[in-house]
Design a protein around this motif. Sequence first.
Motif, PDB file in Angstrom:
ATOM      1  N   TYR A  74       0.840  -1.210   0.000  1.00  0.00           N
ATOM      2  CA  TYR A  74       0.000   0.000   0.000  1.00  0.00           C
ATOM      3  C   TYR A  74       0.869   1.251   0.000  1.00  0.00           C
ATOM      4  CZ  TYR A  74      -3.184   3.646   1.536  1.00  0.00           C
ATOM      5  OH  TYR A  74      -3.886   4.828   1.629  1.00  0.00           O
ATOM      6  N   ALA A  79      -1.790  -0.841  -5.082  1.00  0.00           N
ATOM      7  CA  ALA A  79      -3.085  -1.139  -4.469  1.00  0.00           C
ATOM      8  C   ALA A  79      -3.572  -2.567  -4.709  1.00  0.00           C
ATOM      9  CB  ALA A  79      -4.130  -0.126  -4.934  1.00  0.00           C
ATOM     10  N   ALA A  82      -1.639  -4.864  -2.495  1.00  0.00           N
ATOM     11  CA  ALA A  82      -1.975  -4.606  -1.086  1.00  0.00           C
ATOM     12  C   ALA A  82      -3.303  -5.248  -0.728  1.00  0.00           C
ATOM     13  CB  ALA A  82      -2.023  -3.102  -0.831  1.00  0.00           C
ATOM     14  N   ILE A  83      -4.292  -5.086  -1.582  1.00  0.00           N
ATOM     15  CA  ILE A  83      -5.616  -5.664  -1.344  1.00  0.00           C
ATOM     16  C   ILE A  83      -5.539  -7.189  -1.302  1.00  0.00           C
ATOM     17  CG2 ILE A  83      -7.917  -5.986  -2.346  1.00  0.00           C
ATOM     18  CD1 ILE A  83      -7.615  -3.072  -3.437  1.00  0.00           C
ATOM     19  N   ALA A 109      -7.092   1.335   0.374  1.00  0.00           N
ATOM     20  CA  ALA A 109      -6.744   1.165  -1.037  1.00  0.00           C
ATOM     21  C   ALA A 109      -7.937   1.492  -1.936  1.00  0.00           C
ATOM     22  CB  ALA A 109      -6.258  -0.253  -1.290  1.00  0.00           C
ATOM     23  N   ASP A 112      -8.877   5.386  -1.664  1.00  0.00           N
ATOM     24  CA  ASP A 112      -8.013   6.252  -2.466  1.00  0.00           C
ATOM     25  C   ASP A 112      -8.428   6.280  -3.926  1.00  0.00           C
ATOM     26  OD1 ASP A 112      -6.568   6.693  -0.170  1.00  0.00           O
ATOM     27  OD2 ASP A 112      -4.873   5.393  -0.724  1.00  0.00           O
TER      28      ASP A 112
END
Length: 270
Positions: A74, A79, A82-83, A109, A112
């Motif tokens: 992240y 993103a 990260a997810i 994430a 944003d």
Amino acid sequence: MGGAALSLGGCASSSDATSILNADPPEKMYADADSLMNRGKFEDAARKFEDLDRSHPYSPEARRAIVLSAYAYYKAGKAPEAIASAERYTIMHPGTKDAPLAHHIIASAYFDDIRTANRDQTATRKALDQLKILKARYPDSTYARDADNRIRIAEDTLAASEMEVGRYYMKEKNFVAAINRFKTVVTDYQTTAHVEEALMRLTECYMALGVTNEAQTAVAVLGHNFPQSKWYRDAYALLKSDGLAPAQSNDSWITKAWKAVPKFSLGGPG
């Protein structure tokens, strides 16, 4: 030559096995990844945390490494990665100490990536889902306490998007489709500022369709809850121009959807 090839192949296999067997201990890998994080090398840190999880999946450090890899991705602006890491953590380790952080990373994430009301709102919905999970499952966490403002922003954006589409359908005189959009705002986003206009637009749509009892109920709800609203003044004037006044219908979906429907004042706007 065949024997040489076999020998080389055997050496390569032995080397691979040795490298796995000689992997750094989990505490060193964790420290190295943490050091990379502190130096701002977030993507390298994320990969190092992932290596730790793969090399030592049953070590005490491995579980936290998953969520920290998500955090590092992240911070690196990655993103999707990260997810994916955070979702893996929530599936494997629900309810643990770092579960709120994992949901927070997923929510952040998506948050944003929230776009303006006239754009696709998939990210907004996913962010809102994760923020609500934080509030419901981990109400005492720091991340849950910080989620309130983001929830308001997400809901306001979704309500604004519904209003955009509803107004478009109104211009096309597709009043049934418009009603469905405004209905979502009244049903799901009552705490947003858009609900006042939604009730006014419902009044207009129902009047255009000749469904006067729903129009009268919409104005009654609007007048009781937002008596100083310009939308109430406009809605009241629209009813009055047709010889009607605000009136509650107990059978109306608006009555049933509104969180608390007291007795309405049927007078005009002040």
